[in-house]
Design an enzyme around this catalytic site. Structure first.
Site, mmCIF file in Angstrom:
data_model
loop_
_atom_site.group_PDB
_atom_site.id
_atom_site.type_symbol
_atom_site.label_atom_id
_atom_site.label_comp_id
_atom_site.label_asym_id
_atom_site.label_seq_id
_atom_site.Cartn_x
_atom_site.Cartn_y
_atom_site.Cartn_z
ATOM 1 N N ASP A 71 -6.361 8.369 10.304
ATOM 2 C CA ASP A 71 -5.015 7.952 10.699
ATOM 3 C C ASP A 71 -4.623 8.506 12.061
ATOM 4 O O ASP A 71 -5.008 9.613 12.440
ATOM 5 C CB ASP A 71 -3.997 8.418 9.652
ATOM 6 C CG ASP A 71 -4.159 7.685 8.344
ATOM 7 O OD1 ASP A 71 -4.073 6.450 8.368
ATOM 8 O OD2 ASP A 71 -4.383 8.336 7.312
ATOM 9 N N GLU A 117 0.851 -1.183 0.000
ATOM 10 C CA GLU A 117 0.000 0.000 0.000
ATOM 11 C C GLU A 117 0.888 1.234 0.000
ATOM 12 O O GLU A 117 1.753 1.386 0.862
ATOM 13 C CB GLU A 117 -0.909 0.028 1.225
ATOM 14 C CG GLU A 117 -2.030 -0.988 1.171
ATOM 15 C CD GLU A 117 -2.997 -0.850 2.337
ATOM 16 O OE1 GLU A 117 -2.725 -0.036 3.250
ATOM 17 O OE2 GLU A 117 -4.014 -1.550 2.341
ATOM 18 N N TYR A 120 -10.881 -4.720 2.777
ATOM 19 C CA TYR A 120 -10.010 -4.326 3.878
ATOM 20 C C TYR A 120 -10.865 -4.208 5.135
ATOM 21 O O TYR A 120 -11.693 -3.312 5.251
ATOM 22 C CB TYR A 120 -9.357 -2.984 3.535
ATOM 23 C CG TYR A 120 -8.262 -2.519 4.479
ATOM 24 C CD1 TYR A 120 -8.442 -2.496 5.863
ATOM 25 C CD2 TYR A 120 -7.056 -2.056 3.977
ATOM 26 C CE1 TYR A 120 -7.441 -2.046 6.719
ATOM 27 C CE2 TYR A 120 -6.051 -1.596 4.823
ATOM 28 C CZ TYR A 120 -6.258 -1.590 6.193
ATOM 29 O OH TYR A 120 -5.267 -1.138 7.029
#
Length: 269
Positions: free
Chosen positions: A60, A49, A174
């Site tokens: 994040d 990635e 994911y």
């Protein structure tokens, strides 16, 4: 057949779990990013990635936020990330997923982005903050250019949304291991395993688990119930710690190799 689909078929045939490392393009600089992609491929990465830096990476944690800040100070853009991938693609065959928020891709232009990504050797695109209810035209654009649209699912994802994602996704799904942002954790919850079971009940796509995976033991634990493990913050933190050191590449390669493990197997030994 896409490189990602072929990779998961290869993993299944050999009974192995997949290892998917994440790095941010341009951290600490683009030249090092290129060399890191080589290192990760040589260290046993099955898929890589490559993150596009963004000024407001709300999904994040602190580690990847700081990586984005460093890359943005270097002026790194989507185009730079694609150029980096294109240079490396001439020498490695590991599938590359471009990991981005939607705003940088909108600035690039939704129509020119897909062919540019394909020409750069990108295999799939994961847009962190693009919800499936608004992704149909984006998904179709990616598919027209033989790019796999990757979607995130979380323990809080409803059954209705999970079904919609399963219809649009390609390559793999994911699965976020827990609610919250990215970041290394000392322990894993059981939420990820329950989520993977939910995904498999409605989709035949492979499932990769990420967010909070930071040790070889955690990677191996994920392989017992999912098809691949994603490691991001732990690697990015090492890049930050070793920045400026002459052996950064070597030590990141060794760290990634320790996570990938030799002769890895999904068996519960």
């Amino acid at each position: 057949m896409s490189r990602i689909r072929e990779k998961f078929r290869e993993l299944k045939r050999s009974g192995r779990g997949g290892f998917i490392p994440f790095i941010t393009a341009g951290d600490p600089d683009l030249a090092t990013t290129e060399r890191l992609l080589f290192e990760l491929a040589n260290a046993g990465a099955d898929i890589i990635e490559l993150g596009v830096p963004f000024s407001d990476p709300v999904a994040d944690g602190e580690v990847i936020q700081r990586a984005s800040e460093r890359a943005l100070r270097n002026g790194v853009t989507v185009r730079d990330a694609l150029t980096c991938a294109r240079k490396v693609r001439q020498h490695i065959d590991v599938p590359i997923v471009l990991f981005s928020y939607f705003n940088p891709l909108l600035q690039f232009g939704p129509e020119p982005f897909a062919p540019a990504a394909r020409q750069a050797g990108i295999d799939a695109v994961l847009v962190t903050d693009l919800i499936p209810e608004e992704a149909e035209s984006w998904t179709q654009s990616l598919l027209r250019h033989r790019l796999d649209p990757i979607f995130l699912v979380a323990p809080t994802t409803s059954e209705k949304r999970l079904a919609r994602i399963a219809q649009q996704a390609r390559g793999f799904i994911y699965a976020v291991s827990r609610a919250g942002v990215t970041g290394a954790r000392g322990e894993m919850t059981r939420d990820a395993e329950a989520l993977v079971k939910r995904v498999r009940s409605i989709s035949g796509l492979p499932t990769a688990v990420g967010f909070g995976i930071s040790t070889a033991e955690q990677v191996r634990a994920v392989w017992r119930f999912a098809d691949a493990a994603v490691v991001g913050s732990a690697i990015v933190q090492e890049i930050e710690r070793l920045s400026g050191q002459p052996d950064l590449l070597k030590r990141i390669g060794e760290f990634a190799s320790s996570l990938a493990l030799n002769n890895r197997c999904k068996a519960s030994d």
